[in-house]
Design a protein around this motif. Structure first.
Motif, short mmCIF file in Angstrom:
data_model
loop_
_atom_site.label_atom_id
_atom_site.label_comp_id
_atom_site.label_asym_id
_atom_site.label_seq_id
_atom_site.Cartn_x
_atom_site.Cartn_y
_atom_site.Cartn_z
N GLU A 1 8.89 -2.24 16.48
CA GLU A 1 7.65 -3.17 15.86
C GLU A 1 8.27 -4.40 15.55
O GLU A 1 9.50 -4.50 14.96
N LYS A 2 7.51 -5.64 15.84
CA LYS A 2 8.04 -6.86 15.48
C LYS A 2 8.27 -7.12 13.95
O LYS A 2 7.05 -6.74 13.40
N VAL A 3 9.24 -7.53 13.58
CA VAL A 3 9.54 -7.81 11.90
C VAL A 3 9.98 -9.14 11.85
O VAL A 3 11.11 -9.70 12.41
N TRP B 1 13.38 0.58 5.88
CA TRP B 1 12.41 -0.14 5.88
C TRP B 1 11.39 0.31 4.90
O TRP B 1 10.80 -0.27 4.01
N THR C 1 13.18 -0.51 15.68
CA THR C 1 11.80 0.11 15.34
C THR C 1 10.73 0.15 16.33
O THR C 1 9.92 0.61 16.22
N LYS D 1 9.28 -5.76 0.27
CA LYS D 1 8.76 -6.70 1.57
C LYS D 1 8.32 -7.91 1.01
O LYS D 1 7.45 -7.64 0.41
N PRO D 2 8.67 -8.99 1.45
CA PRO D 2 9.78 -9.26 2.17
C PRO D 2 11.04 -8.87 1.47
O PRO D 2 11.34 -8.88 0.34
N ASP E 1 12.52 -13.19 15.03
CA ASP E 1 11.57 -12.02 14.92
C ASP E 1 11.80 -10.56 15.78
O ASP E 1 11.02 -9.79 15.45
N GLY F 1 10.72 -9.92 7.05
CA GLY F 1 9.38 -9.37 6.50
C GLY F 1 8.62 -10.61 6.07
O GLY F 1 7.43 -10.43 5.84
#
Length: 496
Positions: free
Chosen positions: A353-355, A108, A351, A113-114, A344, A146
Motif C-alpha cells: 500500500e502506498k504510504v 505501522w 506493505t 500517524k504521520p 511515496d 504518512g
C-alpha cells in the motif's frame, strides 16, 4: 597476502603493513568533537520541529534495502554484504531511510500517524571514494511518514535550511535547491525519452551542469562527449531542438522562487504533468512563505537531479556555496552536503500500500570535512598536563592532576619517562592550554609553577635568543597552591 599485493605494497619484511582501506577515514578528536557537536545542533532543530528519535541497527536484510541489489547471487554492488548463520544475505545500511521504511512497515499499526522521526549515525556505501566522499560516513535525517501534500515537503525544506544554519553554515554560504519529479517527467516526455535508459542518460547529463557547463551537457544530451583524458561518454542522441528544450528547462532558475516559477511555466508547456509540477512547486512556495523562509535560503532549481528511482515528487539538495583552498592552495568546493525529497513508494515495498513520505538528510561527515578544509573547525583545548618532576616518585604530580579533575578540569599527569623538555613538547602536541610543574622548590614554598602555553607561544615569537627566553620564561608564573585551580580555570576560559 598474494605476491602481487606484496609487490605493490612493499618488500617482504615479515611484518604486517600498517594500512587502511580507502574511504574509511581515521578521525582524531577535533573532527570527532565537531561531528558530535554538529549532530547535537541539527537534532536539536529536528526535536524543536516536533520529531522524535529512532535508532535502527547497522545491518538489515539485503532484500529490505532494495536500492542497490544487482541481479546475481552476491548482493554487494553498492553495499557491503555478507551471509549470516542462516545463509541469508545481510547488508550494512547505505542510508537511514531504508531502515525507517522497514521499521514503519513492521510497526505501522501502533505508530502515531504521520510518524515523524529523526536519526543520526554511520552508513556505509561500497562505491568509489573521492574528496569529501567516503565509504563510511555520518548522516543526520528527519522524515515524515504518512503525510501527503506540498505543505509537508515545504516543512521539510524549511527545516533543512534551519538545520544547515545550525550545523555552522552562515547566511549566503548555503542554499537548499528544490525541483520536482513531475516537471522532469514533463520535459522527458516532451523530448520523446520513453525508455528508462534514455531518461537516465538525460538526467545524468543534467546532474553535471554545474561541473561541465552548458556546452558539456549539450554534448551529453546529443551525440556524446569526450573528456580531457580521452574517455568518451555516449550521449542521449537527442536532436538539436530537443537539446535546446532540455537546456532551457535546466537554466530556468532565477534569483527568486516566483521568478523561477514564471520561467518554468514558459519552459515546460501546459501538459498534465507540467501543470501538476508547477502547482506542486507553487504550493511549496506558499508553504515556505508561511515558514518565513527567504529566497536566499531556498531556491527553485530545475537542474537538481537526485536518485529518481527512489523519489516520487519534490527533490531537494543542500549545497555549500563557498569555495575554499586546501592545504596545498588548491581550490576546493564540496558542493552537496545534504538532500532529500518525497518517496511515496518506499514503504509500499513491504506493505503493498502506498504510504506518503518525505525526508531530508544532512551529510555530517561531508559538511565537517568542508569546514575542516576551510579551517573553520575550532581547535580544541587538550588536557592540562601536570609534568612529572620526580621520575622516582610521581606522587605529587598524580595528586595535582586528581585535584584538577575533582574541580571539573580535564587534566592528566605525565606518564612517560622523559625529561622536562620532551614533557613540554608532549603538552604542546596535546594542545594543552596549561602545563603545571611542582618540584622540591615549589613544595618548599607552597606554590605551583603554571605555564600558559598559548600565551607563552605568542610572547616567545618576539624573543630573539635562548638567553632572553630563559630569562623571560614567557607565560610562566608561580601561584599559591590554594589558588592553582582558580588560576588555571581562568587561563582555560580565556583560551576557549
Amino acid at each position: 597476502m598474494s605476491k602481487k599485493s606484496q609487490d605493490q605494497d612493499g618488500p617482504k619484511s615479515g611484518k604486517d603493513l600498517a594500512r587502511k582501506p580507502r574511504g574509511f577515514p581515521d578521525r582524531r578528536e577535533a573532527l570527532i568533537h565537531a561531528q558530535a557537536e554538529m549532530i547535537d545542533k541539527v537534532t536539536s532543530v529536528y526535536r524543536r520541529w516536533g520529531f522524535e528519535a529512532l535508532e535502527t541497527g547497522a545491518w538489515e536484510y539485503a532484500d529490505a534495502l532494495g536500492k542497490f541489489l544487482p541481479d546475481d547471487d552476491r548482493p554487494n554492488a553498492g553495499v557491503f554484504s555478507m551471509q549470516d548463520d542462516d545463509e541469508q544475505w545481510i547488508s550494512l545500511r547505505y542510508d537511514l531511510t531504508a531502515p525507517l521504511a522497514r521499521f514503519a512497515a513492521e510497526n505501522w499499526q501502533t505508530l502515531p500517524k504521520p510518524f515523524r522521526r529523526y536519526a543520526a549515525g554511520p552508513v556505509w556505501r561500497n562505491e568509489k571514494p573521492g574528496p569529501g566522499r567516503f565509504r563510511e560516513f555520518l548522516q543526520c535525517d528527519a522524515d515524515t511518514v504518512g503525510a501527503a501534500g506540498a505543505h509537508a515537503d515545504a516543512e521539510m525544506i524549511a527545516m533543512a535550511a534551519e538545520a544547515m544554519r545550525a550545523a555552522g553554515a552562515s547566511d549566503g554560504e548555503f542554499a537548499v535547491r528544490v525541483n520536482t519529479r513531475r516537471l522532469l517527467n514533463a520535459v522527458l516526455e516532451g523530448v520523446g525519452a520513453n525508455t528508462d535508459g534514455a531518461r537516465l542518460t538525460i538526467l545524468r547529463a543534467l546532474d553535471k551542469l554545474d561541473r561541465l557547463g552548458e556546452d558539456g551537457v549539450a554534448d551529453l544530451l546529443g551525440k556524446g562527449r569526450m573528456d580531457e583524458s580521452g574517455d568518451f561518454t555516449k550521449g542521449a542522441e537527442l536532436g538539436a531542438d530537443e537539446v535546446r528544450r532540455v537546456l532551457a528547462f535546466a537554466k530556468a532558475g532565477r534569483e527568486t522562487r516566483s521568478a523561477t516559477l514564471e520561467a518554468l511555466g514558459q519552459a515546460v508547456g501546459t501538459g498534465e504533468e507540467a501543470t501538476a509540477g508547477l502547482e506542486e512547486l507553487s504550493a511549496i512556495a506558499r508553504g515556505l512563505e508561511a515558514f518565513g523562509c527567504p529566497d536566499s535560503d531556498v531556491l527553485f532549481d530545475p537542474s537538481v537531479v537526485r536518485g529518481l528511482e527512489y523519489y516520487t515528487g519534490p527533490v531537494f539538495e543542500a549545497e555549500l556555496l563557498k569555495e575554499t583552498l586546501d592545504e596545498d592552495g588548491n581550490a576546493v568546493r564540496i558542493g552537496s552536503v545534504g538532500g532529500g525529497g518525497r518517496y511515496d513508494d518506499l514503504v509500499a515495498r513491504f506493505t503493498g500500500e502506498k504510504v506518503p513520505a518525505t525526508g531530508f538528510s544532512v551529510g555530517i561527515s561531508r559538511l565537517a570535512t568542508a569546514f575542516a578544509i576551510s579551517g573553520e573547525l575550532e581547535a580544541l583545548n587538550g588536557p592540562v598536563v601536570v609534568l612529572n618532576m620526580d621520575r622516582n616518585d610521581p606522587t605529587e604530580a598524580l595528586k595535582l592532576a586528581a585535584e584538577l579533575r575533582r574541580a571539573g578540569i580535564r587534566a592528566e599527569a605525565y606518564m612517560g619517562s622523559s625529561g622536562m623538555r620532551p614533557q613540554m613538547k608532549y603538552a604542546d602536541r596535546r594542545g594543552s592550554p596549561v602545563a603545571v610543574m611542582v618540584g622540591e622548590d615549589e613544595i618548599a614554598k607552597g606554590v605551583v609553577t603554571i605555564k600558559d602555553l598559548k600565551e607563552g607561544a605568542k610572547k616567545a615569537k618576539a624573543i630573539k635568543s635562548n638567553e632572553e627566553y630563559r630569562e623571560a620564561r614567557p607565560g610562566q608564573f608561580e601561584a599559591p597552591r590554594a589558588d592553582m585551580v582558580a588560576r588555571i580555570r581562568e587561563i582555560i576560559e580565556m583560551s576557549e
